[in-house]
Design an enzyme around this catalytic site. Structure first.
Site, PDB file in Angstrom:
ATOM      1  N   HIS A 156      36.923 -13.649  61.753  1.00  0.00           N
ATOM      2  CA  HIS A 156      37.373 -12.352  61.252  1.00  0.00           C
ATOM      3  C   HIS A 156      37.236 -11.355  62.406  1.00  0.00           C
ATOM      4  O   HIS A 156      36.285 -11.457  63.191  1.00  0.00           O
ATOM      5  CB  HIS A 156      36.450 -11.847  60.125  1.00  0.00           C
ATOM      6  CG  HIS A 156      36.791 -12.304  58.744  1.00  0.00           C
ATOM      7  ND1 HIS A 156      35.817 -12.622  57.814  1.00  0.00           N
ATOM      8  CD2 HIS A 156      37.976 -12.464  58.100  1.00  0.00           C
ATOM      9  CE1 HIS A 156      36.397 -12.963  56.669  1.00  0.00           C
ATOM     10  NE2 HIS A 156      37.703 -12.877  56.819  1.00  0.00           N
ATOM     11  N   CYS A 250      30.019  -7.357  57.346  1.00  0.00           N
ATOM     12  CA  CYS A 250      30.632  -8.114  56.240  1.00  0.00           C
ATOM     13  C   CYS A 250      30.080  -7.667  54.895  1.00  0.00           C
ATOM     14  O   CYS A 250      30.769  -7.720  53.883  1.00  0.00           O
ATOM     15  CB  CYS A 250      30.341  -9.606  56.373  1.00  0.00           C
ATOM     16  SG  CYS A 250      30.847 -10.350  57.898  1.00  0.00           S
TER      17      CYS A 250
END
Ligand code: ARG
Length: 267
Positions: A156, A250
């Site tokens: 990511h 996150c």
């Protein structure tokens, strides 16, 4: 943020995850609470999304949407196991008065998209589809800078790059394809460049309010490097979340404010 009440590693959808390795959920919970307390101590308001059973990755709230002001782009997860998180985020946001635009392509929210003041840095390569960049443009009406990720450990964008303020980023260049590296070097000549060691403890998975940078305490060089350019590092331990391939950022979906409107000088 979403508490890790049901946190676990039951499947492997990134190279960090090993379902055979036990997770200490109590420890994860304590670390999560400490992170939330740090934000509150820094003066930020934390809103909590109710965790749902059967969704062990829901603690990674950043993936559920991308929000600027009262508009959001809803997520569409690459993996079906996480897809039920998207409607939970959507209802929370709608209840909070945010207009949630429906995605037309796979996108994992703030996991791959970073608000950089006047533009959005948008990662693709492992999770979000490059086609999602058009959804971002249509939703927010700002330029979108596409960046290609090439290392599966940094799947990511928020595992390889952190926005520190409107003009400063920290990143790990080898996580990006050569053309994206060139672009970043050109756009951010004064960027903080992280070491491999810092990147491997997900030190770049950090949250900055423009002054404080909340980051993994294991990323010591990175803490020094951000301090050297005038930010205040705030180290936290989220080691248990690392077993699922996640960290500080996150676990945090930011509700970004749009850039302040330019108020014309009165005549
Ligand atoms: N286990 C989760 C996944 O692979 C971790 C998500 C981490 N989130 C992030 N914003 N990078 O989907």
């Amino acid at each position: 943020m979403c508490p890790p009440e049901h946190f676990d590693v039951q499947y492997a959808i990134n190279v960090w995850m090993d379902p055979a390795r036990p997770v200490d959920r109590d420890l994860a919970y304590r670390q999560w609470r400490d992170l939330r307390d740090v934000y509150e101590r820094l003066g930020h308001r934390v809103r909590v999304l109710d965790p749902l059973p059967g969704l062990p990755d829901m603690v990674f709230a950043a993936n559920g949407s991308f929000v600027v002001g009262d508009h959001a782009l809803g997520a569409r997860f690459r993996e079906l196991v996480r897809e039920p998180e998207a409607p939970a985020h959507r209802s929370w946001l709608e209840n909070a008065g945010v207009t949630v635009h429906a995605p037309t392509a796979v996108n994992e929210g703030e996991g791959d998209f970073a608000w950089a003041g006047t533009r959005i840095l948008a990662g693709a390569g492992f999770r979000s589809d490059p086609a999602a960049h058009a959804d971002l443009e249509a939703t927010f009406g700002v330029p979108v800078v596409p960046l290609e990720l090439v290392d599966p450990r940094f799947y990511h964008l928020d595992t390889a790059l952190a926005v520190l303020d409107a003009t400063t980023i920290a990143y790990y260049p080898p996580a990006f394809a050569p053309h994206s590296r060139e672009l970043l070097a050109e756009m951010y000549p004064d960027a903080v460049v992280a070491t491999e060691q810092d990147a491997l403890v997900l030190g770049l998975n950090a949250v900055s309010d423009g002054r404080h940078v909340v980051l993994a305490e294991q990323a010591r060089d990175l803490a020094g490097a951000v301090a050297a350019v005038g930010f205040e590092p705030v180290p936290v331990d989220v080691s248990e979340l690392l077993k699922a391939g996640g960290g500080v950022k996150c676990a945090t979906l930011e509700l970004h404010r749009p850039a302040p409107a330019i108020i014309p000088a009165s005549t």
